[in-house]
Design a protein around this motif. Structure first.
Motif, PDB file in Angstrom:
ATOM      1  N   LEU A  76     -19.345 -18.306  -7.445  1.00 38.07           N
ATOM      2  CA  LEU A  76     -18.270 -19.240  -7.795  1.00 38.07           C
ATOM      3  C   LEU A  76     -17.448 -19.665  -6.584  1.00 38.07           C
ATOM      4  O   LEU A  76     -16.279 -20.029  -6.711  1.00 38.07           O
ATOM      5  N   GLY A  77     -18.030 -19.549  -5.391  1.00 39.49           N
ATOM      6  CA  GLY A  77     -17.334 -19.980  -4.195  1.00 39.49           C
ATOM      7  C   GLY A  77     -16.263 -19.037  -3.685  1.00 39.49           C
ATOM      8  O   GLY A  77     -15.467 -19.403  -2.834  1.00 39.49           O
ATOM      9  N   ILE A  78     -16.248 -17.807  -4.218  1.00 39.69           N
ATOM     10  CA  ILE A  78     -15.235 -16.826  -3.807  1.00 39.69           C
ATOM     11  C   ILE A  78     -15.909 -15.539  -3.339  1.00 39.69           C
ATOM     12  O   ILE A  78     -17.076 -15.288  -3.654  1.00 39.69           O
ATOM     13  N   ASN A  79     -15.167 -14.726  -2.619  1.00 35.30           N
ATOM     14  CA  ASN A  79     -15.654 -13.420  -2.187  1.00 35.30           C
ATOM     15  C   ASN A  79     -15.409 -12.439  -3.328  1.00 35.30           C
ATOM     16  O   ASN A  79     -14.409 -11.737  -3.361  1.00 35.30           O
ATOM     17  N   LEU A  80     -16.337 -12.433  -4.277  1.00 37.29           N
ATOM     18  CA  LEU A  80     -16.170 -11.609  -5.469  1.00 37.29           C
ATOM     19  C   LEU A  80     -16.258 -10.120  -5.134  1.00 37.29           C
ATOM     20  O   LEU A  80     -15.581  -9.310  -5.761  1.00 37.29           O
ATOM     21  N   ALA A  81     -17.060  -9.760  -4.141  1.00 42.72           N
ATOM     22  CA  ALA A  81     -17.180  -8.347  -3.756  1.00 42.72           C
ATOM     23  C   ALA A  81     -15.821  -7.806  -3.296  1.00 42.72           C
ATOM     24  O   ALA A  81     -15.419  -6.707  -3.684  1.00 42.72           O
ATOM     25  N   LYS A  82     -15.121  -8.591  -2.493  1.00 39.58           N
ATOM     26  CA  LYS A  82     -13.797  -8.178  -2.007  1.00 39.58           C
ATOM     27  C   LYS A  82     -12.817  -8.082  -3.162  1.00 39.58           C
ATOM     28  O   LYS A  82     -12.056  -7.113  -3.262  1.00 39.58           O
ATOM     29  N   LEU A  83     -12.818  -9.076  -4.026  1.00 38.05           N
ATOM     30  CA  LEU A  83     -11.910  -9.053  -5.173  1.00 38.05           C
ATOM     31  C   LEU A  83     -12.200  -7.847  -6.054  1.00 38.05           C
ATOM     32  O   LEU A  83     -11.274  -7.131  -6.460  1.00 38.05           O
ATOM     33  N   ALA A  84     -13.473  -7.600  -6.344  1.00 44.31           N
ATOM     34  CA  ALA A  84     -13.831  -6.456  -7.196  1.00 44.31           C
ATOM     35  C   ALA A  84     -13.352  -5.153  -6.568  1.00 44.31           C
ATOM     36  O   ALA A  84     -12.792  -4.291  -7.263  1.00 44.31           O
ATOM     37  N   SER A  85     -13.543  -4.995  -5.280  1.00 38.57           N
ATOM     38  CA  SER A  85     -13.100  -3.790  -4.583  1.00 38.57           C
ATOM     39  C   SER A  85     -11.584  -3.620  -4.674  1.00 38.57           C
ATOM     40  O   SER A  85     -11.085  -2.528  -4.971  1.00 38.57           O
ATOM     41  N   GLU A  86     -10.853  -4.698  -4.433  1.00 36.44           N
ATOM     42  CA  GLU A  86      -9.388  -4.635  -4.497  1.00 36.44           C
ATOM     43  C   GLU A  86      -8.894  -4.355  -5.915  1.00 36.44           C
ATOM     44  O   GLU A  86      -7.942  -3.602  -6.108  1.00 36.44           O
ATOM     45  N   VAL A  87      -9.553  -4.943  -6.905  1.00 34.19           N
ATOM     46  CA  VAL A  87      -9.184  -4.711  -8.299  1.00 34.19           C
ATOM     47  C   VAL A  87      -9.461  -3.255  -8.681  1.00 34.19           C
ATOM     48  O   VAL A  87      -8.653  -2.607  -9.345  1.00 34.19           O
ATOM     49  N   GLY A  88     -10.604  -2.725  -8.231  1.00 39.23           N
ATOM     50  CA  GLY A  88     -10.926  -1.323  -8.503  1.00 39.23           C
ATOM     51  C   GLY A  88      -9.913  -0.380  -7.888  1.00 39.23           C
ATOM     52  O   GLY A  88      -9.494   0.597  -8.527  1.00 39.23           O
ATOM     53  N   GLU A  89      -9.492  -0.657  -6.667  1.00 40.89           N
ATOM     54  CA  GLU A  89      -8.481   0.167  -5.994  1.00 40.89           C
ATOM     55  C   GLU A  89      -7.137   0.079  -6.718  1.00 40.89           C
ATOM     56  O   GLU A  89      -6.453   1.084  -6.909  1.00 40.89           O
ATOM     57  N   TYR A  90      -6.776  -1.113  -7.149  1.00 41.09           N
ATOM     58  CA  TYR A  90      -5.519  -1.321  -7.868  1.00 41.09           C
ATOM     59  C   TYR A  90      -5.539  -0.522  -9.179  1.00 41.09           C
ATOM     60  O   TYR A  90      -4.572   0.175  -9.508  1.00 41.09           O
ATOM     61  N   ALA A  91      -6.639  -0.627  -9.911  1.00 39.61           N
ATOM     62  CA  ALA A  91      -6.765   0.102 -11.179  1.00 39.61           C
ATOM     63  C   ALA A  91      -6.675   1.601 -10.945  1.00 39.61           C
ATOM     64  O   ALA A  91      -6.027   2.326 -11.717  1.00 39.61           O
ATOM     65  N   SER A  92      -7.295   2.088  -9.890  1.00 37.17           N
ATOM     66  CA  SER A  92      -7.248   3.508  -9.551  1.00 37.17           C
ATOM     67  C   SER A  92      -5.818   3.947  -9.241  1.00 37.17           C
ATOM     68  O   SER A  92      -5.362   5.008  -9.692  1.00 37.17           O
ATOM     69  N   GLN A  93      -5.103   3.129  -8.478  1.00 36.61           N
ATOM     70  CA  GLN A  93      -3.707   3.451  -8.168  1.00 36.61           C
ATOM     71  C   GLN A  93      -2.848   3.464  -9.430  1.00 36.61           C
ATOM     72  O   GLN A  93      -1.971   4.319  -9.581  1.00 36.61           O
TER      73      GLN A  93
END
Length: 150
Positions: free
Chosen positions: A80-97
């Motif tokens: 979709l024209g975005i860095n989904l891997a980076k977003l997924a990683s950041e979202v996973g870290e946020y959820a963990s926090q």
């Protein structure tokens, strides 16, 4: 490549305005038009999770971001024209926090969706010219003004 106007609006509301309520509104419309595509749902849940946490609902934020992470990580890293891997990683870290929030509280912070496709970046920039930020941002669905219906 022409991107969906609702997707462009989502990116503008997300990255420029940090208006996660409007993100939900526009992407839900696209999600329904796209036969409830799980990728759009996961992107929608990122905005809803941030909206909840920013408004003090830690549990709601954690649930939405965790669900989003579990869905986003199933997709290619650049879609979709975005860095989904980076977003997924950041979202996973946020959820963990957020899962550990009671023991280790932290201040709310925004995420940014990195746009990798130059044509998407140009289309989003053009779309932003026609999107007026909501000031103040809506905090929920608005009912019609009854004072005008006498």
């Amino acid at each position: 490549m022409a991107f969906e106007p609702l997707y462009l609006a989502y990116l503008v509301y997300f990255n420029r305005d940090r208006d996660y309520f409007e993100c939900h509104e526009v992407l839900e419309e696209l999600w329904l038009a796209r036969d409830r595509d799980p990728l759009y749902k996961a992107l929608l849940q990122v905005a809803v999770g941030l909206y909840h946490f920013r408004n003090g609902n830690v549990r709601g934020g954690m649930i939405m971001l965790d669900r989003s992470y579990n869905a986003l990580r199933q997709y290619p890293g650049d879609i979709l024209g975005i860095n989904l891997a980076k977003l997924a990683s950041e979202v996973g870290e946020y959820a963990s926090q957020l899962n550990a929030y009671q023991d280790s509280p932290f201040a709310y912070y925004d995420l940014t969706i990195e746009i990798t496709d130059p044509s998407l970046a140009a289309e989003a920039e053009q779309a932003a010219l026609g999107i007026v930020p909501n000031v103040p941002q809506r905090r929920g669905p608005q009912r019609p003004d009854r004072s005008r219906h006498k």
